[in-house]
Design an enzyme around this catalytic site. Sequence first.
Site, short mmCIF file in Angstrom:
data_model
loop_
_atom_site.label_atom_id
_atom_site.label_comp_id
_atom_site.label_asym_id
_atom_site.label_seq_id
_atom_site.Cartn_x
_atom_site.Cartn_y
_atom_site.Cartn_z
CG HIS C 84 -9.40 -3.17 6.44
ND1 HIS C 84 -8.77 -4.31 6.90
CD2 HIS C 84 -8.80 -2.85 5.26
CE1 HIS C 84 -7.84 -4.66 6.02
NE2 HIS C 84 -7.84 -3.78 5.02
CG ASP C 113 13.32 -2.82 31.86
OD1 ASP C 113 12.73 -2.61 30.78
OD2 ASP C 113 12.76 -3.20 32.89
CD1 TRP C 148 -6.42 5.00 4.96
CD2 TRP C 148 -5.05 5.52 6.64
NE1 TRP C 148 -5.18 5.24 4.43
CE2 TRP C 148 -4.32 5.54 5.43
CE3 TRP C 148 -4.38 5.81 7.83
CZ2 TRP C 148 -2.96 5.85 5.39
CZ3 TRP C 148 -3.03 6.12 7.78
CH2 TRP C 148 -2.34 6.13 6.57
CB SER C 178 0.04 4.74 23.05
OG SER C 178 0.75 3.56 22.84
CB SER C 179 2.83 6.35 18.90
OG SER C 179 1.85 5.46 18.50
CG HIS C 262 5.42 9.50 2.64
ND1 HIS C 262 4.91 8.65 1.68
CD2 HIS C 262 6.73 9.18 2.75
CE1 HIS C 262 5.89 7.88 1.23
NE2 HIS C 262 6.99 8.20 1.86
CD GLU C 264 1.79 5.64 10.86
OE1 GLU C 264 2.44 6.35 11.64
OE2 GLU C 264 1.25 4.57 11.19
CE1 TYR C 266 9.32 4.64 2.66
CE2 TYR C 266 8.66 6.91 3.00
CZ TYR C 266 8.95 5.87 2.15
OH TYR C 266 8.87 6.05 0.80
CB SER C 277 18.20 -6.56 8.15
OG SER C 277 17.62 -5.74 7.17
CG HIS C 311 3.84 10.92 -2.70
ND1 HIS C 311 5.07 10.37 -2.51
CD2 HIS C 311 3.05 10.37 -1.76
CE1 HIS C 311 5.03 9.53 -1.50
NE2 HIS C 311 3.81 9.51 -1.03
CG HIS C 312 -0.18 10.43 0.07
ND1 HIS C 312 -0.53 9.11 0.01
CD2 HIS C 312 1.06 10.46 0.61
CE1 HIS C 312 0.44 8.37 0.51
NE2 HIS C 312 1.43 9.17 0.88
CB THR C 337 13.74 1.64 -1.23
OG1 THR C 337 13.36 2.91 -0.73
CG2 THR C 337 12.90 0.57 -0.61
CE LYS C 340 16.77 0.08 4.70
NZ LYS C 340 17.84 -0.48 5.50
NE ARG C 459 -8.41 4.18 -1.39
CZ ARG C 459 -7.40 4.71 -0.67
NH1 ARG C 459 -6.54 5.54 -1.23
NH2 ARG C 459 -7.26 4.41 0.59
C1 HEA Z 1 -1.32 -3.33 7.29
C2 HEA Z 1 -2.24 -2.98 6.65
C3 HEA Z 1 -3.27 -3.78 5.93
C4 HEA Z 1 -3.44 -5.15 5.82
C5 HEA Z 1 -2.62 -6.25 6.41
C6 HEA Z 1 -4.59 -5.33 5.01
C7 HEA Z 1 -5.11 -6.57 4.67
C8 HEA Z 1 -6.16 -6.77 3.81
N1 HEA Z 1 -6.87 -5.78 3.18
FE1 HEA Z 1 -6.67 -3.79 3.44
N2 HEA Z 1 -6.44 -1.78 3.69
C9 HEA Z 1 -5.50 -1.16 4.45
C10 HEA Z 1 -4.47 -1.77 5.13
C11 HEA Z 1 -4.31 -3.16 5.21
N3 HEA Z 1 -5.10 -4.11 4.65
C12 HEA Z 1 -5.69 0.27 4.41
C13 HEA Z 1 -4.83 1.30 5.11
C14 HEA Z 1 -6.81 0.49 3.61
C15 HEA Z 1 -7.41 1.83 3.23
C16 HEA Z 1 -8.61 2.12 4.04
C17 HEA Z 1 -9.29 3.34 3.58
O1 HEA Z 1 -9.54 3.48 2.37
O2 HEA Z 1 -9.56 4.22 4.43
C18 HEA Z 1 -7.24 -0.81 3.16
C19 HEA Z 1 -8.31 -1.00 2.31
C20 HEA Z 1 -8.68 -2.23 1.78
C21 HEA Z 1 -9.60 -2.40 0.73
C22 HEA Z 1 -10.28 -1.31 -0.04
C23 HEA Z 1 -11.58 -0.95 0.50
C24 HEA Z 1 -12.17 0.13 -0.30
O3 HEA Z 1 -11.45 1.00 -0.78
O4 HEA Z 1 -13.38 0.11 -0.47
C25 HEA Z 1 -9.72 -3.75 0.51
C26 HEA Z 1 -10.59 -4.35 -0.51
O5 HEA Z 1 -10.46 -5.44 -0.86
C27 HEA Z 1 -8.85 -4.41 1.45
C28 HEA Z 1 -8.69 -5.78 1.53
C29 HEA Z 1 -7.78 -6.39 2.38
C30 HEA Z 1 -7.67 -7.82 2.51
C31 HEA Z 1 -8.49 -8.82 1.80
C32 HEA Z 1 -6.66 -8.05 3.41
C33 HEA Z 1 -6.22 -9.40 3.86
O6 HEA Z 1 -4.84 -9.49 3.85
C34 HEA Z 1 -6.75 -9.72 5.19
C35 HEA Z 1 -6.48 -11.16 5.51
C36 HEA Z 1 -7.24 -11.59 6.73
C37 HEA Z 1 -8.39 -12.26 6.70
C38 HEA Z 1 -9.04 -12.69 5.42
C39 HEA Z 1 -9.06 -12.52 7.99
C40 HEA Z 1 -9.42 -13.90 8.07
C41 HEA Z 1 -9.96 -14.21 9.40
C42 HEA Z 1 -10.75 -15.23 9.57
C43 HEA Z 1 -11.16 -16.11 8.45
C44 HEA Z 1 -11.29 -15.49 10.91
C45 HEA Z 1 -10.34 -16.20 11.76
C46 HEA Z 1 -10.87 -16.08 13.09
C47 HEA Z 1 -10.36 -16.63 14.17
C48 HEA Z 1 -9.16 -17.49 14.11
C49 HEA Z 1 -10.96 -16.35 15.47
N4 HEA Z 1 -8.22 -3.45 2.20
C1 HEA Z 2 4.58 0.31 4.09
C2 HEA Z 2 4.08 1.33 3.60
C3 HEA Z 2 4.46 2.02 2.33
C4 HEA Z 2 5.66 2.11 1.70
C5 HEA Z 2 6.99 1.55 2.15
C6 HEA Z 2 5.44 2.89 0.53
C7 HEA Z 2 6.44 3.21 -0.35
C8 HEA Z 2 6.28 4.05 -1.43
N1 HEA Z 2 5.11 4.63 -1.83
FE1 HEA Z 2 3.29 4.33 -1.02
N2 HEA Z 2 1.56 4.29 -0.02
C9 HEA Z 2 1.29 3.60 1.11
C10 HEA Z 2 2.17 2.84 1.84
C11 HEA Z 2 3.52 2.73 1.53
N3 HEA Z 2 4.13 3.24 0.44
C12 HEA Z 2 -0.09 3.73 1.48
C13 HEA Z 2 -0.76 3.11 2.69
C14 HEA Z 2 -0.66 4.55 0.51
C15 HEA Z 2 -2.10 4.96 0.34
C16 HEA Z 2 -2.63 5.83 1.35
C17 HEA Z 2 -4.08 6.01 1.05
O1 HEA Z 2 -4.37 6.76 0.11
O2 HEA Z 2 -4.90 5.37 1.73
C18 HEA Z 2 0.41 4.90 -0.40
C19 HEA Z 2 0.22 5.74 -1.47
C20 HEA Z 2 1.26 6.18 -2.27
C21 HEA Z 2 1.13 7.26 -3.19
C22 HEA Z 2 -0.11 8.10 -3.42
C23 HEA Z 2 -0.92 7.50 -4.43
C24 HEA Z 2 -2.21 8.18 -4.58
O3 HEA Z 2 -3.04 8.12 -3.67
O4 HEA Z 2 -2.41 8.78 -5.62
C25 HEA Z 2 2.35 7.39 -3.80
C26 HEA Z 2 2.66 8.42 -4.84
O5 HEA Z 2 3.72 8.71 -5.13
C27 HEA Z 2 3.23 6.41 -3.23
C28 HEA Z 2 4.55 6.23 -3.58
C29 HEA Z 2 5.42 5.40 -2.89
C30 HEA Z 2 6.82 5.29 -3.23
C31 HEA Z 2 7.54 5.94 -4.37
C32 HEA Z 2 7.36 4.44 -2.31
C33 HEA Z 2 8.81 4.04 -2.21
O6 HEA Z 2 9.26 4.12 -0.91
C34 HEA Z 2 9.04 2.67 -2.77
C35 HEA Z 2 10.50 2.41 -3.00
C36 HEA Z 2 10.78 1.01 -3.40
C37 HEA Z 2 11.10 0.58 -4.61
C38 HEA Z 2 11.14 1.50 -5.76
C39 HEA Z 2 11.35 -0.86 -4.88
C40 HEA Z 2 12.73 -1.32 -4.62
C41 HEA Z 2 13.76 -0.59 -5.39
C42 HEA Z 2 14.54 -1.16 -6.34
C43 HEA Z 2 14.47 -2.58 -6.64
C44 HEA Z 2 15.52 -0.28 -7.00
C45 HEA Z 2 15.28 0.00 -8.42
C46 HEA Z 2 13.94 0.59 -8.65
C47 HEA Z 2 13.72 1.71 -9.30
C48 HEA Z 2 14.74 2.64 -9.75
C49 HEA Z 2 12.29 2.09 -9.64
N4 HEA Z 2 2.53 5.68 -2.30
CU LIG Z 3 3.37 8.47 0.70
#
Ligand code: HEA
Ligand code: HEA
Ligand SMILES: [Cu+2]
Lengths: 106, 245, 642, 433
Positions: C84, C113, C148, C178-179, C262, C264, C266, C277, C311-312, C337, C340, C459
């Site tokens: 997932h 193109d 993941w 690819s990327s 990280h 990634e 962004y 935007s 920070h991870h 951020t 923005k 988790r």
């Molecule tokens: C872009 C990224 C993204 C998106 C969109 C989502 C979407 C969702 N995610 Fe996920 N998620 C991740 C990125 C994302 N996730 C990542 C990176 C992890 C960490 C993995 C890891 O720990 O390694 C994670 C982990 C994660 C967990 C934690 C698992 C765990 O730690 O044990 C859970 C638990 O609830 C969860 C739930 C969901 C749900 C409910 C949605 C929902 O938004 C999904 C909504 C969609 C549906 C519900 C599908 C419905 C489809 C149908 C009903 C069928 C239709 C069929 C036809 C039309 C043919 N996600």
């Molecule tokens: C789209 C992807 C995305 C984005 C944009 C961000 C944005 C940010 N993330 Fe997140 N992050 C993830 C995806 C993302 N993250 C994922 C997938 C993980 C989990 C990975 C895994 O373990 O599986 C993760 C995990 C993660 C961790 C690790 C947590 C842990 O495992 O212990 C941390 C720790 O610092 C963090 C911090 C942040 C911060 C500070 C931002 C900042 O960029 C956010 C900045 C935005 C705002 C703050 C809001 C808007 C700002 C304002 C309105 C201004 C005023 C606000 C203040 C002064 C506070 N993120």
């Molecule tokens: Cu990060």
Amino acid sequence: MSDHNAAAHDHVEHPTWKQYKWVGFWLLVITAIEVWVYYTPFKESKLFAPTLLLMSAVKFGVVVFYYMHLKYDHPLFKRLFAMGLGIAICTMFALLFLFGALKIGG
Amino acid sequence: MATADTPAGHEGHHEHVHYTSTGLENRKIAIWALIGSECMLFASLISTYLIYKGRSKVGPFPHEWSCKTSNVVGKTAELVAGCAPADVLKPILDIPVTSQSTFVLLMSSLAMVLALAAVENKGHPLPAGAGWWDRCLASSKFWLMATAVMGATFIGYQSYEFTSFVHEGLTIKTNLFGSSFFTLTGFHGAHVSVGVLWLLTLFAIDVKRGLKGKNDVLLVDICALYWHFVDVVWIAIFTLIYLIQ
Amino acid sequence: MATTAAPAPINTPAGTSYAPGEATGIWSWLTTVDHKRIGTLYLWTALTFFIVAGIEAFIIRLQLMKPNNQLVSAEMYNQLFTMHGTTMVFLVIMPLSAAFFNYLIPLQIGARDVAFPRLNAFSYWVYLFGGIFMTVPIFFNVAPNGGWFGYAPLTTMQFSGGLNIDFWVIGLQILGVSSLAAAFNFITTIINMRAPGMSLMRMPIFTWMSFVVQFLLILAFPAITIALFFLQFDRFFGTQFYEIAAGADPLLWQHLFWVFGHPEVYILILPAFGLASEILPTFSKKPLFGYNVMVYSGIMIGFLGFGVWAHHMFAVGMGATADTIFAMATLLIGIPTGVKIFNWVATMWGGNIRFTVAMKFAISLVALFTIGGISGVMHSSPPTDLQQTDTYFIVAHFHYVLFGGSIMGIMGGIYFYYPKIFGRYMSEKLGNWHFWSFFVGMNMTFFPMHYAGMLGMPRRIYTYDIGQGWEQFNLWSTVGALLQGVGLICFVYNFVKSRKRGEVAPNDAWGAGTLEWSIPSPPPDYNFAKIPYVTSRYPLWDIKQPEMTAELTHTAPDAGVIADAHAVPMHEETQYYTAKSLGIPMPFPTIKPFFAALFMVLMMAGLVFIHLDLFWVAIFVMIGSGAAFVGSLYGWLTSPLE
Amino acid sequence: MTRLPYRRLGAAMCIAALTLALAACGGQEYPNSTFIHNSEINTDIIALWDRILFMGTLVFIFVEGLLIYTIFRFRAKPNAPLPKPVHGNHTLEIVWTLLPVLILIPIAVPTVKTIFKTQAPAAADALQVEVYGHQWWWEFRYPQYGVTTANELYLPAGKTVAFTLRTVDVLHSFWTPALAGKRDLISNKTNYMWYTPDAKLAEDAFNGFCTEYCGSSHANMRFRVYTTTPENFESWAAHQKLAAAGSPAALAATASADSAAKKAPARAAIIPTPAPVPVSNVGYIFPESKLKSHNVPHTPIPASLTFDDALLASADVAAGHALVTNIANLGKAPCLTCHIIKGEGAMLNLSDNGAKGPNLTHVGTRHTFAGGLFPTNAANVARWIKNAQVMKPGATMNTFGIGEYSALIKAKVTAGLTDKEIADIVAYLMSLK
Ligand code: HEA
Ligand code: HEA
Ligand SMILES: [Cu+2]
Ligand code: CUA
């Protein structure tokens, strides 16, 4: 092929054999010094590593600026390269620091 | 990525010279971006090597190493298999040999710029009374081949180094040093090999129909940029891995 | 090939999904090098993977619906969440973004193109084959199961002897190719293929954000490439990078992964920011507020993004100094951020806001991303993160930014650009159903996770005991996921149906200001019959609503123009011609990138046979497809582009 | 399209509010809440969290409020004139670049302070506990007491505990939400953390979890923390240190009336041990009555794994003892090749570091087993020995029940233990108080 719009590129002076050979010469000389120093007591000095790093940085720069004609080319290329190199070097230092391996010469 | 015998880009198709915003060639921008990216690739490899330096549990080690004068970070002597405190392990890195290969690679860069210059100067007739050296300088075939040969020589040195290490008991599986050393220098060697193939391809084109004109200069130029970059990486590797302990 | 007589237009389309006069049929798709078609392929493929990963998520939710549930086995659950996460990140959001890069960047900068059309096709095919390679194993219960981010040493042979991790490590390596290939392509395209007058600071903001993303890609991917090579060498060739007995340090993997990981995140969010935007100004009838600052903050986010990866890893014991440095760097990212967010609000402030579905998605991005950002700031303080890391609080954070940010933004983008891509509008009615069930469902799913996490739920657990205080939150999450599923079904139906039956869209479907709206919908294969000369950020508004761009500095079309034979003052195009009649050279369709991609993927995938104890098969497959790959590449490189 | 979705927005908000309300006052207990002041570390973290939450809430209310106001106020009205095309405003933009700084500074300063405070070295006189992570169970050693136990951690209230964290295989993470933050267990690395369970905690039990994904049974790698008075703790430790009930060592010890355990190894080979003698004083054990429902595992027992409970009632402790400890039976019941039962199996010479499984010396005093997955009772332990992999996915302990399918060797067990033998072994294990 004379009427192209690549204005910036073609009219710059490229270095010539005269310059190339000097660059090559210095590359060799610096490398020779590096290797020579390795076999002198200076190797044990605290300054050994920084000195070597400096020397290789000079070599690095000469090749990049003259052989890769970054000095004469469009500034865009400089930026592309500097960005990659800069982030790479910073990351490398950060990693070495985090792993406690930043003890060059020690 | 059209090579020389494509009709695209030259030979009368004037309209096909695409407009570009910067006036620069697409491929040249791409190769510089690639080089920027490669910096990060080699930084990761070099970092790994340096991080793992001195963490191997068993020999051979890169530099002179004895249990007494242990420079192994945080490792006690008894961790080293079969090491009595009096043993002094021979350094495995052979500086004299590597200096020679470094020399060859540096000189290949010189040959490479001369090859590029020769292609760029095609069409400018040699000055009257040009000596053999001027004629030589004007031969892109000669310099392309020279660069390729030097690159191949470098690979030869590296194969020699690798086999002698294996004879001394260091393989990619032996210890952390072996894994990170072979992977780092192997990646570099792979880059050199690709470069040699690239150069040979250019050489073949040069023999077949002669490299000249703007498009061909570009072909040689991007290859040269790549080649020099590989050289520059070696400059870093030579200092960081071989000379500095 | 100067145009002698004015070419005759060919029939105007009645809302077909491709422009008239274009080749159709499977073969035309396999051989296409047209950035728009490749973009469309990316779109379809990524949406398919979205459904797959969504179903995986849904099964996860069903399993967690109640304590001690036994719907799936532990092994299956571990594969489900790994796939997932991996699928959503690498096969859904990145390619959905790539769909927009492909489709939009050339149109937005006024190009015919991308810089390397065949490389572009290659990127897509590699993605498709790599994606299939990674996804199929789950049907045979051998899907990747290391999470993941695949922490070593769990992913080494010693602890994961099966094929599961092989699929993951090779699959990611394939997707990296690819990327990276795509990123070099787009960097070159954006730098070099802009229409005359389209200076960097006139580029639409989506193109700008994509530009930043390409740099993040080329600088972040090498780190994971190397980390994956190490793992691959360990697993297949016996190296010791992550071999604990040899003294390896598992943190090496973690650092290399997050050096990539990280940036990634962004990579995942900036394209969505770019889409928002574009949408917000259009439906507010106002130019984007603070364009320059939007650009700089995007660059800033990208740049800072390289300095916060650890920070991870606050729980790994890096020491107080390192914790402090990375915490402070992380906090800083809130500043650009925030800028923005405020600029988006200011864009809407004083506007005439039209609540189209696209607009609703864009607004909800602003609202939901803020929540995710704030929880991000909460993690960035190491002492508090020690109570949060690896709990559902983190899961809540990243779904708010990934779903609330990326998916909401991209969905907005799909509704917004659908009329351009397919020539017809999507149904607003179904769209509203989709939006509301997504919006409500996503909050219902992910908001309770904050509570579950802070109340102690780790988790990646396939089961939990009764009485831990998490039951109600998990139940809500599951119900919410169901609602999201309903939304997704509405969307898929809408998406498929509207291609044939949607309301026919004009060129400028929404009254937007950028170049892509000045050409027919769907655009002809050559994009612009006459490359326009661009004099401001909203060239189309210059013609249609000049009062909206009156404040902007304009350049007169003839001032210091680098004359291009085709450049003409800004205009709108409504007719379709054939490229030939216009004398525009088009790249030849070619199957070679397809085969190059296929054989490259086969070559890399061949390694798997080693672990099936079929050493010679592996050698045969790898050498055979390697040779075929080189052959295809040779054919590709030596055949003319156009 | 331009109709404003008041109604639907309202509905959405209602649902969101409902979720919140439910979360806030569901009338349920949150035993693993991180918001309880049970240690000075948690108190520091909560103080910091409150500050950040406050700042975050400010930002949340401000941004979302502004956003909602904007979209309501500036929604398109029929025949409205074209809005004023504002392209930017430098002052405003500078203001909202600086605004976050004002929010971030009050977060940053206490963050740094707390980092350095909580990561300072532990007090020198702290109770030392070595935590070893195993796939998928916890080993706790008390080097100052010479005690090794599994999955249940006894701590004296009011005394600082300094943890030394290591793993023997993959990464794990040690977390008791109600007591402190977590710290990872990392191969080839030793991590440290410390905290002081509040003196106000008398006899309390807390649930702990592994929070770093570590393979199949990551979810099943739980543990319990019992806090008690320092006196009780000493009593517990003193008894845990002793050799197992009925072992040659224990008998020797009882024989010489006071602690003559020193000589035990020498006599071990001489004294024949027909049956374990029940111990009269087992020291302090965390009372079962103090366990709350959430401390007692409710893991369902796999229906496919049957065991005739009648056998357990008639089990023979002496036979079980002989099966486990007599070297002649090692082929059949090789328990002591992986488990230590202090005082037994001297010839195997198993050390703490060499033992692949939990120390069983006093397994009968533990309330839970197998990573806190099941309550320790005869029925559960019997099923465990019969087929551990069915009880716990991926478990690395052999399957012993004859005729059972072993997921480890991917075949049916032919040379193993009969249910009767298992029952005897269980009786013996349960007698190990
Ligand atoms: C872009 C990224 C993204 C998106 C969109 C989502 C979407 C969702 N995610 Fe996920 N998620 C991740 C990125 C994302 N996730 C990542 C990176 C992890 C960490 C993995 C890891 O720990 O390694 C994670 C982990 C994660 C967990 C934690 C698992 C765990 O730690 O044990 C859970 C638990 O609830 C969860 C739930 C969901 C749900 C409910 C949605 C929902 O938004 C999904 C909504 C969609 C549906 C519900 C599908 C419905 C489809 C149908 C009903 C069928 C239709 C069929 C036809 C039309 C043919 N996600
Ligand atoms: C789209 C992807 C995305 C984005 C944009 C961000 C944005 C940010 N993330 Fe997140 N992050 C993830 C995806 C993302 N993250 C994922 C997938 C993980 C989990 C990975 C895994 O373990 O599986 C993760 C995990 C993660 C961790 C690790 C947590 C842990 O495992 O212990 C941390 C720790 O610092 C963090 C911090 C942040 C911060 C500070 C931002 C900042 O960029 C956010 C900045 C935005 C705002 C703050 C809001 C808007 C700002 C304002 C309105 C201004 C005023 C606000 C203040 C002064 C506070 N993120
Ligand atoms: Cu990060
Ligand atoms: Cu141990 Cu998770």
